[in-house]
Design a protein around this motif. Sequence first.
Motif, mmCIF file in Angstrom:
data_model
loop_
_atom_site.group_PDB
_atom_site.id
_atom_site.type_symbol
_atom_site.label_atom_id
_atom_site.label_comp_id
_atom_site.label_asym_id
_atom_site.label_seq_id
_atom_site.Cartn_x
_atom_site.Cartn_y
_atom_site.Cartn_z
ATOM 1 N N GLU A 151 0.819 -1.209 0.000
ATOM 2 C CA GLU A 151 0.000 0.000 0.000
ATOM 3 C C GLU A 151 0.856 1.264 0.000
ATOM 4 O O GLU A 151 0.404 2.323 -0.406
ATOM 5 N N PHE A 152 2.088 1.172 0.500
ATOM 6 C CA PHE A 152 2.952 2.340 0.633
ATOM 7 C C PHE A 152 3.999 2.444 -0.477
ATOM 8 O O PHE A 152 4.730 3.429 -0.528
ATOM 9 N N LEU A 153 4.092 1.443 -1.347
ATOM 10 C CA LEU A 153 5.153 1.436 -2.355
ATOM 11 C C LEU A 153 5.078 2.602 -3.329
ATOM 12 O O LEU A 153 6.096 3.194 -3.677
ATOM 13 N N GLU A 154 3.869 2.964 -3.762
ATOM 14 C CA GLU A 154 3.738 4.043 -4.741
ATOM 15 C C GLU A 154 4.287 5.358 -4.197
ATOM 16 O O GLU A 154 4.991 6.080 -4.883
ATOM 17 N N GLU A 169 -5.950 4.197 11.710
ATOM 18 C CA GLU A 169 -6.824 3.969 10.558
ATOM 19 C C GLU A 169 -6.019 3.478 9.353
ATOM 20 O O GLU A 169 -6.414 2.550 8.661
ATOM 21 N N VAL A 170 -4.875 4.104 9.111
ATOM 22 C CA VAL A 170 -4.034 3.733 7.969
ATOM 23 C C VAL A 170 -3.428 2.346 8.176
ATOM 24 O O VAL A 170 -3.481 1.494 7.293
ATOM 25 N N LEU A 171 -2.871 2.103 9.358
ATOM 26 C CA LEU A 171 -2.222 0.805 9.617
ATOM 27 C C LEU A 171 -3.220 -0.353 9.615
ATOM 28 O O LEU A 171 -2.856 -1.478 9.304
ATOM 29 N N SER A 172 -4.472 -0.060 9.956
ATOM 30 C CA SER A 172 -5.490 -1.113 9.962
ATOM 31 C C SER A 172 -6.015 -1.404 8.565
ATOM 32 O O SER A 172 -6.684 -2.404 8.355
ATOM 33 N N GLY A 173 -5.731 -0.499 7.625
ATOM 34 C CA GLY A 173 -6.225 -0.685 6.265
ATOM 35 C C GLY A 173 -7.605 -0.090 6.040
ATOM 36 O O GLY A 173 -8.169 -0.211 4.961
ATOM 37 N N ARG A 220 -3.260 8.530 1.628
ATOM 38 C CA ARG A 220 -3.733 9.647 0.795
ATOM 39 C C ARG A 220 -5.098 10.145 1.286
ATOM 40 O O ARG A 220 -5.344 11.339 1.336
ATOM 41 N N GLU A 221 -5.988 9.223 1.616
ATOM 42 C CA GLU A 221 -7.293 9.620 2.148
ATOM 43 C C GLU A 221 -7.131 10.355 3.475
ATOM 44 O O GLU A 221 -7.791 11.371 3.718
ATOM 45 N N ALA A 222 -6.246 9.846 4.318
ATOM 46 C CA ALA A 222 -6.027 10.459 5.630
ATOM 47 C C ALA A 222 -5.519 11.884 5.493
ATOM 48 O O ALA A 222 -5.888 12.762 6.283
ATOM 49 N N ALA A 223 -4.693 12.138 4.487
ATOM 50 C CA ALA A 223 -4.147 13.482 4.288
ATOM 51 C C ALA A 223 -5.237 14.488 3.942
ATOM 52 O O ALA A 223 -5.056 15.694 4.138
#
Length: 137
Positions: free
Chosen positions: A16-19, A53-57, A62-65
């Motif tokens: 999820e973080f590679l991009e 929220e991000v770590l749980s998927g 990007r949404e969090a930002a």
Amino acid sequence: MDSSPNSSGKPVDDSEFLEMTQQDPAQVKILRQSLEHLASGLGGDALKEMAREVLSGRMSLREAANVSAYAEQAVEQAAPLAEKWASMSDRERDELAAEGERRLAEERRQLDDERRAESENRSGVKSRHDGRGWSLY
């Protein structure tokens, strides 16, 4: 806020973080560590919630930002760092950048070592389904 994992029961996959890390697994590892620090409450309640929220998927980074409460607290937390950066000499900034590069290089070395060890373990262990050493006759 609910802190249970996503519906699959697994934390978000590093892919999820590679991009956002130019496909660099070392940067992904550092990003995940940073999110884990925030999830512990290091940056305040809003960033703690965001990181969880991000770590749980349940939410992408990007949404969090785009969530104003998260963005506001991130800006608030970053302000002292920006002030410190502005007050540094070019030499101090270069030293800090070099320290970051050393950390990335060390993470890359560790990841390479882990991959090499996994590869050696796999090549040295015979799978029970590899077909070698078995005969019907």
